[in-house]
Every structure is written in structure tokens, then in C-alpha cells.
Enzyme design. Sequence first.
Site, PDB file in Angstrom:
ATOM      1  CG  LEU A   1      -1.994  -1.098   1.210  1.00 17.67           C
ATOM      2  CD1 LEU A   1      -2.584  -1.284   2.599  1.00 17.67           C
ATOM      3  CD2 LEU A   1      -3.082  -0.774   0.200  1.00 17.67           C
TER       4      LEU A   1
ATOM      5  CB  CYS B   1       4.084   8.805  -3.055  1.00 23.70           C
ATOM      6  SG  CYS B   1       5.052  10.027  -2.134  1.00 23.70           S
TER       7      CYS B   1
ATOM      8  CB  CYS C   1       6.479  12.456  -4.155  1.00 25.46           C
ATOM      9  SG  CYS C   1       5.453  11.238  -3.327  1.00 25.46           S
TER      10      CYS C   1
ATOM     11  CG  HIS D   1       7.221  -0.155  -0.584  1.00 26.45           C
ATOM     12  ND1 HIS D   1       6.618   1.027  -0.920  1.00 26.45           N
ATOM     13  CD2 HIS D   1       8.044  -0.476  -1.629  1.00 26.45           C
ATOM     14  CE1 HIS D   1       7.046   1.409  -2.110  1.00 26.45           C
ATOM     15  NE2 HIS D   1       7.924   0.528  -2.555  1.00 26.45           N
TER      16      HIS D   1
ATOM     17  CG  PHE E   1      18.954  33.315  14.639  1.00 25.28           C
ATOM     18  CD1 PHE E   1      19.566  34.433  15.201  1.00 25.28           C
ATOM     19  CD2 PHE E   1      19.536  32.739  13.541  1.00 25.28           C
ATOM     20  CE1 PHE E   1      20.744  34.946  14.669  1.00 25.28           C
ATOM     21  CE2 PHE E   1      20.721  33.234  12.998  1.00 25.28           C
ATOM     22  CZ  PHE E   1      21.310  34.342  13.573  1.00 25.28           C
TER      23      PHE E   1
END
Length: 526
Positions: free
Chosen positions: A82, A86, A91, A141, A504
Site C-alpha cells: 500500500l 509516491c 515523490c 512499503h 533567530f
Amino acid sequence: MMDGGTIWDARNTSLTIDQWAVKIEEALEQAGRSEAIFNVDPNDNREFDTIFIGGGAAGRFGSAYLRAMGGRQLVIDRWPFLGGSCPHNACVPHHVFSECAAELMLARTFSGRFWFPKMDGVTVNMKEIVDLFRRGRTGPHAVMNYQSKEQLDIEFVLNAPARIIDAHTVEVAGRRFKARTLVLGLGARPQRLAVPGVDLKGVYDYTSFVETLDYEPGNTAVVVGGSKTAVEYGCFFNATGRRTVMLVRSQLLKLIPDADTRTYVIDRMRDQGIEIIEGAEVVRIEGDSRGRVAKLVAKTPNGPLEIKTDFVFLGLGETPNSEAAVEALGVKTDPKTGAVLVDDSLRTSVPNVYAVGDLIGAPMEMFKARKSGTYAARAIMGQTISYRPTDWPDFLHTHYEVTWLGLGEDEARKRYRNVVVIRMPPHNPNGLDIGLPASDRVMLYAMAKPRMSGFQKLVIDGDSRRIVGAHHVGYGARDAFQYLYVLVKQGLTIDQLGDMDELFLNPTHFIQLSRLRAGQKELRDL
């Protein structure tokens, strides 16, 4: 049915993450010859509320959400895991390669200085990084399989393709399942280039690059396209030390809404040696006697162009995988893009059938996949929902991270009478030669190569004092912009932004710069 129709029933087996990793690797190595992975509860006699066809981000998150709402779902995917493309070839490798590009840009900028080795003439092994990614992707995975089964109680069938029978029925591995509804999450694929030679060895897109690269490319990489993917991979190829030529049919990075930001990004890409040719059209790709890429021929505004290369990368965008749904169900699609058409409730033209993720077109982004999957689940479980991805914070990788939300300056001036801009570095003949903006991971640039220390810009409606756009080039802004966007949608003003507490130098929130102007009754540019 699969070859042999074999099924492995995972329901009563609790695998560790490491054991899932072994299972996935074995299935991938056998490439469709291994058994289907069934995790279906035989003791649950309830009707399925929905079947998600596609176990990518939309299917997995939609399944988890529907399950959490008390419904019953089944998610089916042809891969043995599943999570979809990606983590496998989309990605996640983009991020890996972009991180390499950022590190290599730093090393090349300060080659032979400080503690950096001499990088002149050094070409980094590209295949070694691709192989590293291939080895590392199994872990995510495995985590998603483990989490989905053991912690989310998702029912699934993996490692087997689904066949749509009708709007309520799906067949997988020789078994048929029925549900009240179907959710189509079939994803998308890279667009191909319709020119001679595109099938030669050495022509890649983002999937084939990580799946099939089996040689070390030579010294010249040609990138075709001006998309996010084209830019992200182009910057990576460039950072490895290769001559990189980008051929763009129209305008590079036209998705960046602010012209100043886009100019800064493209100028820095050119500073790194990337050759960018806009208005270019590939005519053909020629091969050698072994069937490998040898040369690319293009038309450009300056005349014909021939580039000797053994490596061509196509970054032309994506095409939704809608054909199976059209054939089986007759769902309506956009005639130009092939995207499945849905209403605000993610319903297709066919009753009881929904579509999500990349299948419904742009933006083909992870946030939309996850979100549309959960919204479809809510609609199926009886909630009134409305979802149209029309406005969102966005980002891409070059050698930097580029992040934006809302309006660019030009568009804002069309909408508002009184636009105020806060930007750094300031408009000044030597503005790029000061060490600002400076924050995480650009401090060395700020001290030793100021024009590489980044760019930031706030666009403000001076009358209402509301922030209407924010743009940042540097590092670290991606996470901040997700939250800044929510505040902007709620009407965040320059005064409220200046009242926040910064850590900062933090240009990702523009806090300190807003504070410099927030005391003014009549706002002025900075």
C-alpha cells in the site's frame, strides 16, 4: 485470475516490518508470478461500504478514514504494498535527488575552500544514488503494510490487479467482491513524447529512471519539459557535474505566481550552469547501432539544435489512468486531459462511483490524494462534504526549496488598490550582494556567496493590512507554509504576523520584517 490463482491469506498472520519487507521484495522480484496477498475478514458479514480500486495515498487514507468512521472497506492494488507510486518511484525519489542536488551545490560552490574537496571536473555517479534509493524504498512499503493491517485494521488485497465488473462489483485473483460504492484511485502515468526515437534505450521519465537505469549516463543530460519534475530532476543531473540542457516548449516554471521569485530561481539555475532554452520543440531522438540514444534534434527560436547525448529525461507532466474506468463503467472524462470528471462530492457521472487522487487531474500532489480519499470516505458514510482543490500552498525543488502561497505581486495589483511589498534582498543595484535573507542551511552562502542566500517576498493589501501572498526561496519554508497558509486564509494581517515570536532569523515566517513595518499607520514597501 492470476497465474495459478494462488492466494496467501495474511489475515491470521502478524508479520513484523522486516518480514513484510522480505515479502514485498520477493513479490517484486517475481513480477506478477507470486501469490495475491489477502487480508479480508471472513468473520465480518457486513456489506462493504466501498471498494477502493488503487491502494495509493488516496485509497489508503480513504480506507483508514472510512474504517475509523465505523464503515467497512476493501482496497485493492496490483502492487504488493500500500502507499502507491509516491514511495516507490514518484515523490520520494524526487526528494532524495533534490537533497543530493542541494548538498552538491554547496560542495561545488565552495570547491577547494574551507573543508570542501575540489569538485572541479568531478562527475558524481548517478546510478549509485538510484541504486541507493531502490534499496531504501522497501522499508516505507513495509511500514505501510504493517500499519494498515495491524494498526488501522484495513482490509486489502494486494499484488493482484482489479477488474471492474460494474458499479458495485470488482474481481481480483479469481474472486468477486461487491460493495455499495466504488472509489476509483487509479493514479496517473508520465506523459510520453510523440517523436521518433522516444523508445530508444536512454530515454527516461521519472518512473523508468528509477526502475530501469542500468548504466552510468555520460557527460550530457537533456531534459525535455518545464514542469516541476523536469526542474527537480534537471537540477539533480546538473549537480552531479553533467552538462544539463533543458528544452521547454513554453515558459519554464510558469506555475510560480510571482515574477520576482521565478526570476531569482531561474537565474540561480543558470548560475549553476543549466542551459535553459524556452520555445524549444523536440523533432526527433536518434540512436546508435546498438539502439541507444546518441543525439537529440530540436527546433529553437535561434534555429535547429543538435545535442549529442546518451541520456534524455522527459518531464512533461502526467496523464490520468482513466481508460479502464471509461471502458468498464463509461465514466465521463475531460476530453483534453483524460481526467475523470467529479462534482464537489467527488462523485463521477456514474451513480455510486467516486474518483480521487491523480485520476481527477491537477494538482497531482500528495496532499490532494490523501485529502480527496478521506473526503470520499466521508461522503460515502453520509456526511455532506464539498472538496475542490483550487487554492493551496505549493513548493518545488530546484537546488533550493521554492515555496509559495496566495498571489504574486502582479496579480495582487490587479485585485487591490494599494499593494505593499516586503522583500529581501531589497530592490537595490547591489541588493543581491548582501547576505540576506539568511536562515537554516544558507548561512555559509550568506557570508561567502551572498547572492545565493535566498529570496523572500510578502505581498500585502495595504488597506486591510492582510497578507495576500508569500514567496520563499531557500530551505525550511515548506513546513512553515502549511501553517502560514491556514492563518492567511483566516485573514492574517501584517500586525498579527509581526506579533508572533520568531526563532533567530526566520524568513520562513517573515516575522521580523513584518515587525519593522507593523507600527506604521500607512504601510509602505520594505
